[in-house]
Design a protein around this motif. Structure first.
Motif, mmCIF file in Angstrom:
data_model
loop_
_atom_site.group_PDB
_atom_site.id
_atom_site.type_symbol
_atom_site.label_atom_id
_atom_site.label_comp_id
_atom_site.label_asym_id
_atom_site.label_seq_id
_atom_site.Cartn_x
_atom_site.Cartn_y
_atom_site.Cartn_z
ATOM 1 N N ASN A 187 -10.042 5.355 110.477
ATOM 2 C CA ASN A 187 -8.832 5.586 109.958
ATOM 3 C C ASN A 187 -8.013 6.854 110.561
ATOM 4 O O ASN A 187 -7.027 7.466 110.144
ATOM 5 C CB ASN A 187 -8.777 5.968 108.442
ATOM 6 C CG ASN A 187 -9.911 6.836 108.063
ATOM 7 O OD1 ASN A 187 -10.570 7.423 108.812
ATOM 8 N ND2 ASN A 187 -9.570 7.325 106.674
ATOM 9 N N ARG A 188 -8.817 7.555 111.140
ATOM 10 C CA ARG A 188 -8.065 8.989 111.946
ATOM 11 C C ARG A 188 -7.174 8.658 112.858
ATOM 12 O O ARG A 188 -7.064 7.565 113.624
ATOM 13 C CB ARG A 188 -9.278 9.591 112.733
ATOM 14 C CG ARG A 188 -10.263 10.209 111.711
ATOM 15 C CD ARG A 188 -11.497 10.995 112.431
ATOM 16 N NE ARG A 188 -12.434 11.606 111.675
ATOM 17 C CZ ARG A 188 -13.301 12.445 111.901
ATOM 18 N NH1 ARG A 188 -13.167 13.054 112.982
ATOM 19 N NH2 ARG A 188 -14.002 12.689 110.783
ATOM 20 N N ALA A 189 -6.017 9.633 113.075
ATOM 21 C CA ALA A 189 -5.318 9.373 113.842
ATOM 22 C C ALA A 189 -5.460 9.416 115.586
ATOM 23 O O ALA A 189 -4.868 8.587 116.308
ATOM 24 C CB ALA A 189 -4.128 10.464 113.803
ATOM 25 N N LEU A 190 -6.505 10.310 115.697
ATOM 26 C CA LEU A 190 -7.080 10.317 117.136
ATOM 27 C C LEU A 190 -8.578 10.050 117.161
ATOM 28 O O LEU A 190 -9.104 10.404 116.095
ATOM 29 C CB LEU A 190 -6.776 11.576 117.771
ATOM 30 C CG LEU A 190 -5.091 11.798 117.924
ATOM 31 C CD1 LEU A 190 -4.929 13.447 118.519
ATOM 32 C CD2 LEU A 190 -4.416 11.129 118.926
ATOM 33 N N LEU A 191 -9.295 9.585 118.450
ATOM 34 C CA LEU A 191 -10.506 9.442 118.313
ATOM 35 C C LEU A 191 -10.942 8.760 117.335
ATOM 36 O O LEU A 191 -12.332 9.259 116.747
ATOM 37 C CB LEU A 191 -11.395 10.777 118.582
ATOM 38 C CG LEU A 191 -10.752 11.719 119.803
ATOM 39 C CD1 LEU A 191 -11.276 13.157 119.670
ATOM 40 C CD2 LEU A 191 -11.048 10.912 121.088
ATOM 41 N N LYS A 192 -10.672 7.625 116.993
ATOM 42 C CA LYS A 192 -11.196 6.666 116.079
ATOM 43 C C LYS A 192 -12.785 6.233 116.429
ATOM 44 O O LYS A 192 -12.599 5.932 117.858
ATOM 45 C CB LYS A 192 -10.301 5.338 115.831
ATOM 46 C CG LYS A 192 -8.763 5.860 115.345
ATOM 47 C CD LYS A 192 -7.988 4.663 115.302
ATOM 48 C CE LYS A 192 -6.636 5.035 114.946
ATOM 49 N NZ LYS A 192 -6.152 4.100 113.797
ATOM 50 N N ASN A 193 -13.678 6.220 115.389
ATOM 51 C CA ASN A 193 -15.143 5.841 116.146
ATOM 52 C C ASN A 193 -15.625 5.135 114.651
ATOM 53 O O ASN A 193 -15.199 5.526 113.722
ATOM 54 C CB ASN A 193 -15.516 6.851 116.605
ATOM 55 C CG ASN A 193 -15.911 8.257 115.834
ATOM 56 O OD1 ASN A 193 -16.939 7.985 115.024
ATOM 57 N ND2 ASN A 193 -14.909 9.279 115.773
ATOM 58 N N ILE A 194 -16.820 4.778 114.963
ATOM 59 C CA ILE A 194 -17.824 4.353 113.916
ATOM 60 C C ILE A 194 -19.096 5.175 114.356
ATOM 61 O O ILE A 194 -19.442 4.949 115.519
ATOM 62 C CB ILE A 194 -17.994 2.952 113.703
ATOM 63 C CG1 ILE A 194 -16.651 2.406 112.932
ATOM 64 C CG2 ILE A 194 -19.176 2.727 112.664
ATOM 65 C CD1 ILE A 194 -16.643 0.971 112.469
ATOM 66 N N LYS A 195 -19.766 6.108 113.646
ATOM 67 C CA LYS A 195 -21.017 6.761 113.821
ATOM 68 C C LYS A 195 -22.188 5.999 113.063
ATOM 69 O O LYS A 195 -21.932 5.879 111.967
ATOM 70 C CB LYS A 195 -20.899 7.989 113.720
ATOM 71 C CG LYS A 195 -22.035 8.866 114.263
ATOM 72 C CD LYS A 195 -21.997 10.058 114.575
ATOM 73 C CE LYS A 195 -20.791 10.493 115.622
ATOM 74 N NZ LYS A 195 -21.218 11.699 116.273
ATOM 75 N N VAL A 196 -22.951 5.680 113.686
ATOM 76 C CA VAL A 196 -24.388 5.072 113.236
ATOM 77 C C VAL A 196 -25.492 5.807 113.402
ATOM 78 O O VAL A 196 -25.716 6.274 114.638
ATOM 79 C CB VAL A 196 -24.466 3.605 113.819
ATOM 80 C CG1 VAL A 196 -25.805 2.685 113.279
ATOM 81 C CG2 VAL A 196 -23.212 2.768 113.607
ATOM 82 N N VAL A 197 -26.340 5.965 112.339
ATOM 83 C CA VAL A 197 -27.514 6.735 112.395
ATOM 84 C C VAL A 197 -28.735 5.503 112.303
ATOM 85 O O VAL A 197 -28.763 4.795 111.393
ATOM 86 C CB VAL A 197 -27.959 7.779 111.366
ATOM 87 C CG1 VAL A 197 -29.073 8.165 111.484
ATOM 88 C CG2 VAL A 197 -26.738 8.691 111.611
ATOM 89 N N VAL A 198 -29.605 5.663 113.371
ATOM 90 C CA VAL A 198 -30.887 4.616 113.303
ATOM 91 C C VAL A 198 -32.091 5.720 113.470
ATOM 92 O O VAL A 198 -32.091 6.704 113.839
ATOM 93 C CB VAL A 198 -30.756 3.559 114.560
ATOM 94 C CG1 VAL A 198 -29.338 2.976 114.339
ATOM 95 C CG2 VAL A 198 -30.915 4.427 115.676
ATOM 96 N N SER A 199 -33.230 4.885 112.610
ATOM 97 C CA SER A 199 -34.427 5.615 112.678
ATOM 98 C C SER A 199 -35.267 4.771 112.652
ATOM 99 O O SER A 199 -35.289 3.388 112.397
ATOM 100 C CB SER A 199 -34.414 6.787 111.605
ATOM 101 O OG SER A 199 -34.421 6.168 110.344
#
Length: 135
Positions: free
Chosen positions: A123-135
């Motif tokens: 939902n950001r105006a710039l640098l839209k992304n989804i960050k996922v943490v895996v372990s």
């Protein structure tokens, strides 16, 4: 590598590839696994060390950034605690048979893990992304 946004801003482009495994369970109880290869992400390994009464504990995890254009249509679900990411493009088929279970896959590939956290920054105006943490 960097690319330029049409408004003059710089946007980073990532060159890593991951393979996503999603589990679905039918009303009959039958499990199916979907494998999806995603290019253009960033995989970053992390290690946390803790001294526990003279014994060093090491927790390994990775963060994976899915920039805009890579996450559309993906199911990134930490709730079922079984969906997983593997670094690189792999062709393994996951089933409920011993030797091809998701736990076997995670043991086979060192750079892999189950999805634990999903941060939606789309939902950001710039640098839209989804960050996922895996372990």
């Amino acid at each position: 590598m960097a690319i330029w946004h049409r408004n003059g801003g710089r946007i980073l482009r990532f060159d890593d590839t991951v393979t996503l495994y999603n589990k679905t369970t039918a009303s009959t109880g039958a499990e199916t696994w979907t494998r999806t290869v995603v290019h253009g992400v960033q995989w970053a390994d992390h290690y946390d060390k803790e001294n526990n009464g003279g014994k060093i504990n090491v927790a390994r995890y990775a963060s994976v950034t899915f920039p805009e254009g890579t996450y559309e249509g993906l199911i990134l679900n930490p709730k079922n605690e079984e969906d997983a990411l593997v670094y690189g493009e792999v062709s393994d088929v996951v089933t409920s048979t011993k030797g091809s279970r998701i736990s076997d896959l995670l043991q086979r590939y060192q750079k892999s893990g189950q999805i634990k956290v999903v941060n939606d920054n789309s939902n950001r105006a710039l640098l839209k992304n989804i960050k996922v943490v895996v372990s």
